[in-house]
Design a protein around this motif. Structure first.
Motif, PDB file in Angstrom:
ATOM      1  N   ASN A  76      92.549  28.807 -17.572  1.00  0.00           N
ATOM      2  CA  ASN A  76      92.917  27.678 -16.713  1.00  0.00           C
ATOM      3  C   ASN A  76      91.659  26.936 -16.283  1.00  0.00           C
ATOM      4  N   LEU A  77      91.532  25.669 -16.712  1.00  0.00           N
ATOM      5  CA  LEU A  77      90.394  24.830 -16.328  1.00  0.00           C
ATOM      6  C   LEU A  77      90.931  23.627 -15.561  1.00  0.00           C
ATOM      7  N   GLY A  78      90.707  23.615 -14.262  1.00  0.00           N
ATOM      8  CA  GLY A  78      91.225  22.544 -13.406  1.00  0.00           C
ATOM      9  C   GLY A  78      90.099  21.802 -12.715  1.00  0.00           C
ATOM     10  N   LEU A  79      89.759  20.616 -13.231  1.00  0.00           N
ATOM     11  CA  LEU A  79      88.681  19.798 -12.660  1.00  0.00           C
ATOM     12  C   LEU A  79      89.211  18.427 -12.229  1.00  0.00           C
ATOM     13  N   GLY A  80      90.516  18.294 -12.085  1.00  0.00           N
ATOM     14  CA  GLY A  80      91.110  16.995 -11.764  1.00  0.00           C
ATOM     15  C   GLY A  80      90.784  16.512 -10.370  1.00  0.00           C
ATOM     16  N   VAL A  81      90.953  15.194 -10.173  1.00  0.00           N
ATOM     17  CA  VAL A  81      90.779  14.534  -8.874  1.00  0.00           C
ATOM     18  C   VAL A  81      89.375  14.789  -8.329  1.00  0.00           C
ATOM     19  N   ASN A  82      88.383  14.394  -9.103  1.00  0.00           N
ATOM     20  CA  ASN A  82      86.998  14.421  -8.686  1.00  0.00           C
ATOM     21  C   ASN A  82      86.348  13.117  -9.127  1.00  0.00           C
ATOM     22  N   ALA A  83      85.045  13.138  -9.345  1.00  0.00           N
ATOM     23  CA  ALA A  83      84.351  11.933  -9.816  1.00  0.00           C
ATOM     24  C   ALA A  83      83.482  12.262 -11.027  1.00  0.00           C
ATOM     25  N   PHE A  84      83.952  13.182 -11.855  1.00  0.00           N
ATOM     26  CA  PHE A  84      83.212  13.517 -13.078  1.00  0.00           C
ATOM     27  C   PHE A  84      83.164  12.292 -13.995  1.00  0.00           C
ATOM     28  N   MET A  85      82.084  12.189 -14.737  1.00  0.00           N
ATOM     29  CA  MET A  85      81.908  11.051 -15.640  1.00  0.00           C
ATOM     30  C   MET A  85      81.391  11.541 -16.984  1.00  0.00           C
ATOM     31  N   GLY A  86      81.218  10.592 -17.891  1.00  0.00           N
ATOM     32  CA  GLY A  86      80.739  10.965 -19.214  1.00  0.00           C
ATOM     33  C   GLY A  86      81.886  11.373 -20.123  1.00  0.00           C
ATOM     34  N   PRO A  87      81.567  11.700 -21.367  1.00  0.00           N
ATOM     35  CA  PRO A  87      82.622  12.032 -22.337  1.00  0.00           C
ATOM     36  C   PRO A  87      83.246  13.399 -22.077  1.00  0.00           C
ATOM     37  N   ILE A  88      84.514  13.523 -22.476  1.00  0.00           N
ATOM     38  CA  ILE A  88      85.177  14.830 -22.435  1.00  0.00           C
ATOM     39  C   ILE A  88      84.598  15.668 -23.568  1.00  0.00           C
ATOM     40  N   PRO A  89      84.023  16.839 -23.264  1.00  0.00           N
ATOM     41  CA  PRO A  89      83.338  17.621 -24.314  1.00  0.00           C
ATOM     42  C   PRO A  89      84.287  18.063 -25.427  1.00  0.00           C
ATOM     43  N   LYS A  90      83.887  17.846 -26.663  1.00  0.00           N
ATOM     44  CA  LYS A  90      84.674  18.323 -27.801  1.00  0.00           C
ATOM     45  C   LYS A  90      84.623  19.849 -27.893  1.00  0.00           C
ATOM     46  N   SER A  91      83.619  20.437 -27.230  1.00  0.00           N
ATOM     47  CA  SER A  91      83.485  21.895 -27.283  1.00  0.00           C
ATOM     48  C   SER A  91      84.615  22.610 -26.551  1.00  0.00           C
ATOM     49  N   LEU A  92      85.444  21.850 -25.815  1.00  0.00           N
ATOM     50  CA  LEU A  92      86.585  22.491 -25.150  1.00  0.00           C
ATOM     51  C   LEU A  92      87.521  23.111 -26.176  1.00  0.00           C
ATOM     52  N   GLY A  93      87.469  22.620 -27.389  1.00  0.00           N
ATOM     53  CA  GLY A  93      88.292  23.190 -28.449  1.00  0.00           C
ATOM     54  C   GLY A  93      87.932  24.625 -28.789  1.00  0.00           C
ATOM     55  N   ASN A  94      86.765  25.090 -28.321  1.00  0.00           N
ATOM     56  CA  ASN A  94      86.362  26.476 -28.574  1.00  0.00           C
ATOM     57  C   ASN A  94      87.037  27.467 -27.636  1.00  0.00           C
ATOM     58  N   LEU A  95      87.694  26.948 -26.595  1.00  0.00           N
ATOM     59  CA  LEU A  95      88.381  27.824 -25.639  1.00  0.00           C
ATOM     60  C   LEU A  95      89.753  28.176 -26.204  1.00  0.00           C
ATOM     61  N   GLN A  96      89.767  29.150 -27.082  1.00  0.00           N
ATOM     62  CA  GLN A  96      90.982  29.429 -27.848  1.00  0.00           C
ATOM     63  C   GLN A  96      92.087  30.068 -27.013  1.00  0.00           C
ATOM     64  N   LEU A  97      91.767  30.556 -25.838  1.00  0.00           N
ATOM     65  CA  LEU A  97      92.786  31.150 -24.967  1.00  0.00           C
ATOM     66  C   LEU A  97      93.305  30.157 -23.929  1.00  0.00           C
ATOM     67  N   LEU A  98      92.780  28.943 -23.948  1.00  0.00           N
ATOM     68  CA  LEU A  98      93.099  27.960 -22.908  1.00  0.00           C
ATOM     69  C   LEU A  98      94.595  27.629 -22.896  1.00  0.00           C
ATOM     70  N   GLU A  99      95.187  27.692 -21.693  1.00  0.00           N
ATOM     71  CA  GLU A  99      96.599  27.345 -21.504  1.00  0.00           C
ATOM     72  C   GLU A  99      96.776  26.066 -20.699  1.00  0.00           C
ATOM     73  N   THR A 100      95.890  25.830 -19.715  1.00  0.00           N
ATOM     74  CA  THR A 100      96.006  24.661 -18.842  1.00  0.00           C
ATOM     75  C   THR A 100      94.685  23.911 -18.796  1.00  0.00           C
TER      76      THR A 100
END
Length: 480
Positions: A76-100
């Motif tokens: 579970n990776l929850g970073l919503g409702v902040n002020a993050f900027m820049g590109p969404i990392p393509k490396s998130l695809g390496n989180l093979q167990l990711l559900e949310t």
């Protein structure tokens, strides 16, 4: 320490660096605080055992570190409702167990290359074979959905990609996501037709495609197969043609929003069979016909908006059946006849707009009993008589009654004063005169009848005497 839960406090400042040195940490939840600052670039290396990091609802800035993909146990990776900027990392695809994955309401970009306008980070998520929830709404992605979206895991249940500036067509491959329950692509720049493959999403419960530039008709078989659909929002597009007849067969529907399109013809009669419908908005189309008696069968509805169409005839008295209705707008149509007195029984009504029609007769005094009515508009009709002044009418202004034929009432409505006493006296005089005239007419009629009867009786005796004349004439006597 394996779990740190400090959510929903008023914590401020940066997250202490020392927290990221607790390598056994599995859950970090700091949701809904006022935390600021950046995430450390080595967060995934320092916290390799994390399976939930929940930082939503803060004021965190900077980029999402690429190293977060080193936390290979992350579910579970929850970073919503902040002020993050820049590109969404393509490396998130390496989180093979990711559900949310929740990255909504930030300033994240898609990291588009000059050669391709497609959102390539979505392609990288194909490797996340357990992904169930994908929320990336309200980010300036400004790209095109890749056809590879159809290659995302079949376990995907929710997609929220609204308010992202996405353009182009909706890929037909989206129909491959057979377990999808919520699909939200609203408030983007999608063009073209609604893909017919959407009918393959048999488990879909919410379909949000509103505020785009979609064209063409609503395919009849598109909706017929979505038997679990509860919320349909296709409003504010450029859709044309008819409202599908089979819409009334989807008994699970609770919300229907088709407003601000170019839909034509009459509303299908099957629509009124949706007994559990809560809200329906068909406003700003070119619908015609009339409101049938079945209009009152939507007994649990709280909102009905049919304004800005071409409906004709009377408002059916069966509207009394809408006892739970809170908002009703029939403005800007061609409705005729009186305002039904039964409106006074709709005790939940808060908003009633009947303006810009051809309604006539008086404003029912029964509306004074609607204690929750806060907005009322009958302007630009042909109403006459006294404006009620009790109940909610004490709070209304001239804006509610403009441009009618012969309304009268209290001075604040800027209409003539009603002469109720003179009118009552005149009514009594007219009634008395009517009684006198009727009495005289009755006497004349009765006299005429008697005279005609007597004349008929006399006429009947004359032929009898003539017939008897030969029997009473004396015999002839000779001259001698």
């Amino acid at each position: 320490m394996e779990m740190l839960q400090l959510s929903v406090n008023n914590l401020m400042g940066s997250i202490p660096t020392s927290i990221f040195n607790i390598s056994p940490l599995q859950i970090m939840s700091l949701v809904l605080n006022n935390l600021s600052g950046n995430l450390p670039s080595n967060i995934g290396l320092w916290l390799p055992n994390l399976y939930a990091i929940l930082l939503g609802g803060n004021k965190l800035t900077g980029i999402i570190p690429e190293s977060i993909s080193n936390a290979s146990q992350l579910i579970n990776l929850g970073l919503g409702v902040n002020a993050f900027m820049g590109p969404i990392p393509k490396s998130l695809g390496n989180l093979q167990l990711l559900e949310t994955l929740k990255l909504d309401e930030n300033n994240l970009t898609s990291g588009l290359s000059s050669s391709s306008p497609e959102l390539s980070f979505l392609t990288s998520l194909v490797n996340c074979r357990h992904l169930q929830r994908l929320h990336i709404s309200l980010n300036p992605l400004d790209g095109i959905l890749p056809t590879t979206i159809g290659n995302l895991t079949a376990s995907l249940e929710t997609i929220y990609v609204d308010y992202c500036g996405i353009r182009g067509n909706i890929p037909s491959e989206i129909g491959n996501l057979s377990n999808l329950a919520f699909l939200n692509l609203a408030q983007n720049g999608f063009i073209g037709f609604i893909p017919s493959t959407v009918k393959q999403l048999g488990k879909l419960q919410r379909l949000y495609l509103h505020n785009n530039k979609l064209q063409g008709s609503i395919p009849n078989d598109l909706l017929c197969h979505l038997r679990n659909l509860g919320d349909l929002r296709l409003n504010q597009n450029e859709l044309s043609g008819l409202i599908p007849e089979c819409l009334g067969n989807i008994t699970s529907l609770r919300y229907i929003y088709l407003d601000s399109n170019k839909l034509t013809s009459i509303t299908p009669i099957s629509l009124w069979s949706l007994k559990d419908l809560l809200e329906i908005n068909l406003s700003s189309n070119s619908l015609n016909g009339y409101l049938p008696p079945q209009f009152g069968s939507l007994k649990v509805a709280t909102l009905i908006d049919f304004s800005m169409n071409q409906f004709t005839r009377k408002i059916p008295s069966t509207i009394i059946g809408l006892q739970n209705l809170v908002k009703l707008s029939l403005a800007h149509n061609k409705l005729q006849g009186p305002i039904p007195d039964s409106f006074g029984s709709m005790v939940s009504l808060e908003f009633l707009d009947l303006s810009y029609n051809n309604l006539s007769d008086v404003i029912p005094k029964s509306l004074e009993t609607l204690s929750h009515l806060s907005y009322f508009n009958v302007s630009f009709n042909r109403l006459s008589g006294q404006i009620p002044n009790g109940g909610p009418f004490a709070n209304f202004t001239i804006q509610s009654f403009m441009s009618n034929e012969a309304l009268c009432g209290v001075p604040k409505f800027q209409v003539p004063t009603c002469h109720t006493s003179s009118l009552h006296h005149l009514t009594r005089r007219l009634t008395l005169a009517l009684y006198i005239c009727l009495s005289i007419a009755f006497i004349i009629l009765a006299t005429t009848f008697v005279l005609l009867f007597i004349k008929c009786q006399r006429g009947n005796k004359t032929p009898t005497n003539v017939d008897l004349l030969p029997t009473i004439t004396p015999p002839r006597i000779t001259y001698q």
